[in-house]
Design an enzyme around this catalytic site. Structure first.
Site, PDB file in Angstrom:
ATOM      1  N   SER A 186     -42.595 -35.574  39.499  1.00 48.77           N
ATOM      2  CA  SER A 186     -42.733 -34.700  38.314  1.00 48.77           C
ATOM      3  C   SER A 186     -41.969 -35.276  37.131  1.00 48.77           C
ATOM      4  O   SER A 186     -42.452 -35.278  35.995  1.00 48.77           O
ATOM      5  CB  SER A 186     -42.166 -33.312  38.621  1.00 48.77           C
ATOM      6  OG  SER A 186     -42.958 -32.670  39.577  1.00 48.77           O
ATOM      7  N   ARG A 219     -60.453 -29.115  41.501  1.00 43.63           N
ATOM      8  CA  ARG A 219     -59.267 -28.242  41.366  1.00 43.63           C
ATOM      9  C   ARG A 219     -59.390 -27.334  40.137  1.00 43.63           C
ATOM     10  O   ARG A 219     -60.000 -27.719  39.138  1.00 43.63           O
ATOM     11  CB  ARG A 219     -57.991 -29.097  41.336  1.00 43.63           C
ATOM     12  CG  ARG A 219     -57.786 -29.782  42.683  1.00 43.63           C
ATOM     13  CD  ARG A 219     -56.561 -30.624  42.720  1.00 43.63           C
ATOM     14  NE  ARG A 219     -55.350 -29.838  42.613  1.00 43.63           N
ATOM     15  CZ  ARG A 219     -54.129 -30.366  42.500  1.00 43.63           C
ATOM     16  NH1 ARG A 219     -53.994 -31.690  42.481  1.00 43.63           N
ATOM     17  NH2 ARG A 219     -53.083 -29.595  42.421  1.00 43.63           N
ATOM     18  N   SER A 248     -46.588 -21.526  37.603  1.00 38.62           N
ATOM     19  CA  SER A 248     -47.028 -22.917  37.708  1.00 38.62           C
ATOM     20  C   SER A 248     -46.419 -23.745  36.595  1.00 38.62           C
ATOM     21  O   SER A 248     -46.619 -23.478  35.412  1.00 38.62           O
ATOM     22  CB  SER A 248     -48.559 -22.981  37.629  1.00 38.62           C
ATOM     23  OG  SER A 248     -48.969 -24.275  37.231  1.00 38.62           O
ATOM     24  N   ASP A 266     -44.563 -27.410  47.256  1.00 43.01           N
ATOM     25  CA  ASP A 266     -45.093 -28.646  47.853  1.00 43.01           C
ATOM     26  C   ASP A 266     -44.525 -28.908  49.249  1.00 43.01           C
ATOM     27  O   ASP A 266     -45.005 -29.793  49.960  1.00 43.01           O
ATOM     28  CB  ASP A 266     -44.782 -29.847  46.946  1.00 43.01           C
ATOM     29  CG  ASP A 266     -45.586 -29.798  45.648  1.00 43.01           C
ATOM     30  OD1 ASP A 266     -46.632 -29.117  45.615  1.00 43.01           O
ATOM     31  OD2 ASP A 266     -45.157 -30.420  44.659  1.00 43.01           O
TER      32      ASP A 266
HETATM   33  C1  S3P Z   1     -45.919 -30.026  39.509  1.00 43.05           C
HETATM   34  C2  S3P Z   1     -46.041 -28.677  39.654  1.00 43.05           C
HETATM   35  C3  S3P Z   1     -46.551 -28.030  40.869  1.00 43.05           C
HETATM   36  C4  S3P Z   1     -46.545 -28.982  42.066  1.00 43.05           C
HETATM   37  C5  S3P Z   1     -47.069 -30.338  41.716  1.00 43.05           C
HETATM   38  C6  S3P Z   1     -46.263 -30.963  40.592  1.00 43.05           C
HETATM   39  C7  S3P Z   1     -45.420 -30.552  38.229  1.00 43.05           C
HETATM   40  O1  S3P Z   1     -47.874 -27.621  40.657  1.00 43.05           O
HETATM   41  O2  S3P Z   1     -47.298 -28.435  43.116  1.00 43.05           O
HETATM   42  O3  S3P Z   1     -47.026 -31.185  42.834  1.00 43.05           O
HETATM   43  O4  S3P Z   1     -45.054 -31.736  38.159  1.00 43.05           O
HETATM   44  O5  S3P Z   1     -45.393 -29.796  37.248  1.00 43.05           O
HETATM   45  P1  S3P Z   1     -48.218 -26.186  39.993  1.00 43.05           P
HETATM   46  O6  S3P Z   1     -47.622 -26.153  38.660  1.00 43.05           O
HETATM   47  O7  S3P Z   1     -49.716 -26.157  39.935  1.00 43.05           O
HETATM   48  O8  S3P Z   1     -47.649 -25.179  40.940  1.00 43.05           O
END
Ligand code: S3P
Length: 427
Positions: free
Chosen positions: A20, A121, A166, A314
């Site tokens: 991330s 998705r 999210s 995750d």
């Molecule tokens: C992420 C946010 C999460 C996570 C993904 C990475 C990010 O997803 O599952 O692997 O880097 O912002 P969501 O925001 O859809 O929950």
């Protein structure tokens, strides 16, 4: 990939850089003025998708794959240029959703498309709020999925109450907010990972966070930074679980980012009765980091629900593996969004663990696992989902007999050296 039961895991490792944070450092570096130097950047397939998109948008980015070093020569908030052709976001939801927020504020049109999984998705979660801001963003096939077509438009600031916790949705809106005519805020049910807020502030944005609301002022001057990316707790999770459930194990996991909005797995392990030793705490580029010492120990079942879910979303497949080895019942609730990940992770986790003999049942928003303390080797499928492949590899080492995981090389998405690192602890 064929994996056999092991007696114990011993040794130490440094897990790869946080996915991330790596994505964000490339993106924000591209929008900043001047040089951003990224040390220990993750250069897995997902992050390479982000890098190639920004190169196509006219940003000079030099990558040293050996060293994990990236130099980004940003051109400021309005420095991106019209891409020739489609922007390929590969398997990466983070690339697709965050870049959509940025592209909504540009004076040129763009089309985003990814691989087969990515293009199924859900994108409505960003199309709705970005459209409320005035963005001209459409799903090409009218199914609320990518390919997405984004045309220029004027953006206005909004106060958005998100139905989802999210970080990808929150970040898309915040990034569009950089180009809006006024302040933009996002409120989420529970706080999701806050790397966007922390890092944008470091680049010079005026962004505040209060409880579950993040607010950004438009048109900041972002300035290039030196960033060191901490290790990814989502990658460390496989070794935490393996160390706990494989008897006789002792593992030192170095340089793990333990930001509270990500570290739900550590709280779950502690609720399951594990003692985790935190060593050498420090701060790296505004993120808390430490080494974790993990020793095998008995685990008990736990209920995982509500506020903690975004902080471990995750990690649920690997938590399910731990739960199969725990004593008693584990209930995972409020995690319906698992169905919208690289695979439907409720289905793919339950299907695989059932094949290994686990007592596990899928529910609408999670799963219920009655720990049996053992699993047996089986023929499994990663469903081309990196986190399923890695979770099942850990289950395989802890199970009796031999396991064969089909499509195991999808670990390239977040952790290209995963099997090498895992097997190095068996020697
Ligand atoms: C992420 C946010 C999460 C996570 C993904 C990475 C990010 O997803 O599952 O692997 O880097 O912002 P969501 O925001 O859809 O929950």
């Amino acid at each position: 990939m064929v994996l056999k039961s092991v007696n114990k895991l011993k040794g130490q490792l440094k897990v790869p850089a946080d996915k991330s944070i790596s994505h964000r450092s490339v993106m924000f570096g591209s929008l900043a003025e001047g040089h951003t130097e990224i040390s220990d950047c993750l250069l897995s397939a997902d992050c390479m998708s982000t890098i190639s998109c920004f190169k196509k948008l006219g940003i000079e980015i030099n990558v040293d794959k050996e060293k994990g070093h990236v130099d980004v020569y940003g051109k400021g908030l309005h420095g991106l240029t019209s891409p020739s052709g489609i922007l390929d976001t590969g398997n990466s939801g983070t690339t697709t959703r965050l870049i959509s927020g940025i592209l909504s504020g540009q004076s040129f049109s763009s089309t985003l498309s990814g691989d087969e999984s990515l293009n199924t998705r859900p994108m409505k979660r960003i199309i709705t709020p970005l459209s409320m801001m005035g963005a001209d963003i459409k799903s090409k096939n009218g199914n609320d999925c990518a390919p997405l077509i984004i045309n220029p438009s004027k953006l206005k600031g909004i106060a958005y109450t998100s139905p989802l916790s999210s970080a990808q949705v929150k970040s898309a809106i915040i990034l569009a907010g950089l180009y809006a005519d006024g302040e933009t805020s996002v409120t989420e049910p529970y706080l999701s990972r806050n790397h966007t807020e922390l890092m944008l502030k470091g680049f010079g944005a005026e962004i505040t966070s209060e409880n579950k609301t993040a607010t950004i002022k438009p048109e900041p001057k972002l300035v290039g930074q030196n960033i060191t990316v901490p290790g990814d707790i989502s990658s460390a999770a496989y070794f935490i679980a393996a160390g706990l459930i494989i008897p006789g194990s002792e593992i030192l996991i170095k340089n793990v980012g333990i930001n509270e909005t990500r570290a739900g797995i550590l709280r779950v392990c502690e609720n399951m009765g594990a003692e985790i030793v935190y060593l050498d705490p420090k701060n790296i580029s505004g993120e808390p980091v430490c080494d974790l010492f993990i020793k095998s120990q008995p685990l008990k079942g736990s209920v995982i629900e509500g506020e903690i879910i975004p902080a471990l979303i995750d990690e649920i497949p690997i938590i399910a593996v731990m739960a199969a080895f725990a004593e008693g019942q584990t209930i995972i609730k409020d995690a319906a969004d698992l169905k919208a990940k690289e695979s439907d992770r409720i289905y793919t986790t339950v299907t695989n663990l059932k094949k290994m003999g686990a007592d596990i049942t899928a529910t609408d928003d999670g799963m219920i696992i009655n720990g049996t303390g053992a699993l047996k080797g089986a023929a499994l499928d990663s469903f081309a989902d990196h986190r399923i492949a890695m979770s099942m590899a850990v289950a395989a080492l802890a199970a009796e007999g031999t396991t064969d995981i089909e499509n195991a090389d999808c670990v390239n998405i977040s952790y290209p050296n995963f099997y090498k690192d895992l097997l190095s602890l068996t020697k």
